[in-house]
Design an enzyme around this catalytic site. Structure first.
Site, short mmCIF file in Angstrom:
data_model
loop_
_atom_site.label_atom_id
_atom_site.label_comp_id
_atom_site.label_asym_id
_atom_site.label_seq_id
_atom_site.Cartn_x
_atom_site.Cartn_y
_atom_site.Cartn_z
N LEU A 96 0.65 -1.57 0.08
CA LEU A 96 0.14 0.08 -0.27
C LEU A 96 0.87 1.38 -0.38
O LEU A 96 2.18 1.06 0.64
CB LEU A 96 -0.92 -0.22 0.69
CG LEU A 96 -1.95 -0.75 1.32
CD1 LEU A 96 -2.80 -0.57 2.18
CD2 LEU A 96 -3.02 -0.45 -0.09
N ASP A 97 0.58 2.24 -0.61
CA ASP A 97 1.54 3.43 -0.41
C ASP A 97 1.70 4.16 0.91
O ASP A 97 0.65 4.18 1.92
CB ASP A 97 0.59 4.35 -1.55
CG ASP A 97 0.92 3.96 -3.06
OD1 ASP A 97 1.51 3.20 -3.55
OD2 ASP A 97 0.32 4.28 -3.77
N TYR A 98 2.55 4.79 1.04
CA TYR A 98 3.14 5.84 2.04
C TYR A 98 1.22 6.49 2.20
O TYR A 98 0.70 6.70 3.55
CB TYR A 98 3.83 6.75 1.46
CG TYR A 98 4.56 7.71 2.81
CD1 TYR A 98 4.76 7.25 4.17
CD2 TYR A 98 4.15 8.78 2.80
CE1 TYR A 98 4.88 7.67 4.83
CE2 TYR A 98 4.72 9.13 4.22
CZ TYR A 98 5.30 9.00 5.44
OH TYR A 98 5.51 9.75 5.77
N ASP A 99 0.78 6.62 1.38
CA ASP A 99 -0.56 7.68 1.67
C ASP A 99 -1.04 7.31 1.71
O ASP A 99 -3.18 8.12 1.75
CB ASP A 99 -0.75 9.81 0.95
CG ASP A 99 0.25 8.86 -0.49
OD1 ASP A 99 -0.30 8.18 -0.95
OD2 ASP A 99 -0.11 10.09 -1.18
N SER A 100 -1.61 5.67 1.53
CA SER A 100 -3.00 4.69 1.63
C SER A 100 -2.99 4.05 2.98
O SER A 100 -1.86 3.81 3.64
CB SER A 100 -3.06 4.58 0.04
OG SER A 100 -2.74 4.56 -1.18
#
Length: 201
Positions: free
Chosen positions: A41-45
């Site tokens: 998962l992306d850092y901002d997700s």
């Protein structure tokens, strides 16, 4: 027999166990040795991240050939109209090629903890929630898909991977399952036992 860990990855946490820049990582929440994420998962997700020490299970979950459906809840800027939904359902063309048709629908705001920091209502006074189910895993795919139809994503939560669901884990919480069969299990009961909540040190 395999052990699978389900973690609710909070916002701005890396999908890895170490970082030389001092950012929050999985190691701040899940203290289990020799396990690895099945996908990222992306850092901002936010949302569901699956981890295990079983390489074959990681392959079955994460490899595109197996087409595990992934369910996302996206808080987007603006109003979700029928034309945007139809475009997502038919598949759209991104810079790296056309996407597969997705399942897309408007949803009410999900019963989930507020993000820290929250979306600023002064900067984003009109938002909507979209549920999107895809079977691909391109880089930042959901964000690019919603932007393509004029709905920039402000908050992105992965609610499910195949039969595994985020509910009822709060951000930073985890639980584990023992898988006895080679095929993934059905969706867990409404209120399975929670893992211990880990706080960053």
């Amino acid at each position: 027999m395999s052990r699978l860990y389900l973690l609710h990855k909070p916002y701005r946490v890396l999908s890895q166990f170490r970082d030389d820049q001092g950012r929050a990582t999985l190691g701040d929440y899940l203290h289990v040795k020799d396990i690895y994420p099945a996908g990222r998962l992306d850092y901002d997700s936010e949302g569901l991240l699956l981890l295990t020490d079983d390489g074959a299970l990681i392959h079955r979950i994460a490899h595109p050939r197996h087409k595990q459906p992934k369910t996302y809840w996206a808080q987007v800027e603006g109003h979700i109209n029928d034309a945007a939904l139809q475009a997502l359902r038919q598949g759209i063309t991104l810079t790296d090629g056309p996407t597969r048709p997705a399942k897309a629908q408007r949803i009410a705001p999900p019963a989930i903890a507020q993000r820290t920091p929250p979306i600023d209502p002064k900067r984003h006074p009109r938002t909507s929630w979209l549920e999107l189910i895809i079977s691909e895993g391109r880089n930042r795919q959901v964000r690019r898909m919603t932007a393509h139809v004029g709905l920039p994503t402000l908050r992105l939560i992965r609610a499910a991977v195949g039969p595994w669901w985020l509910d009822p884990l709060a951000p930073g919480e985890w639980r584990s399952e023992t898988l006895h069969a080679p095929r993934p299990p059905s969706r867990p009961a409404k209120s399975p036992g929670r893992g211990r909540r880990r706080k960053p040190r």
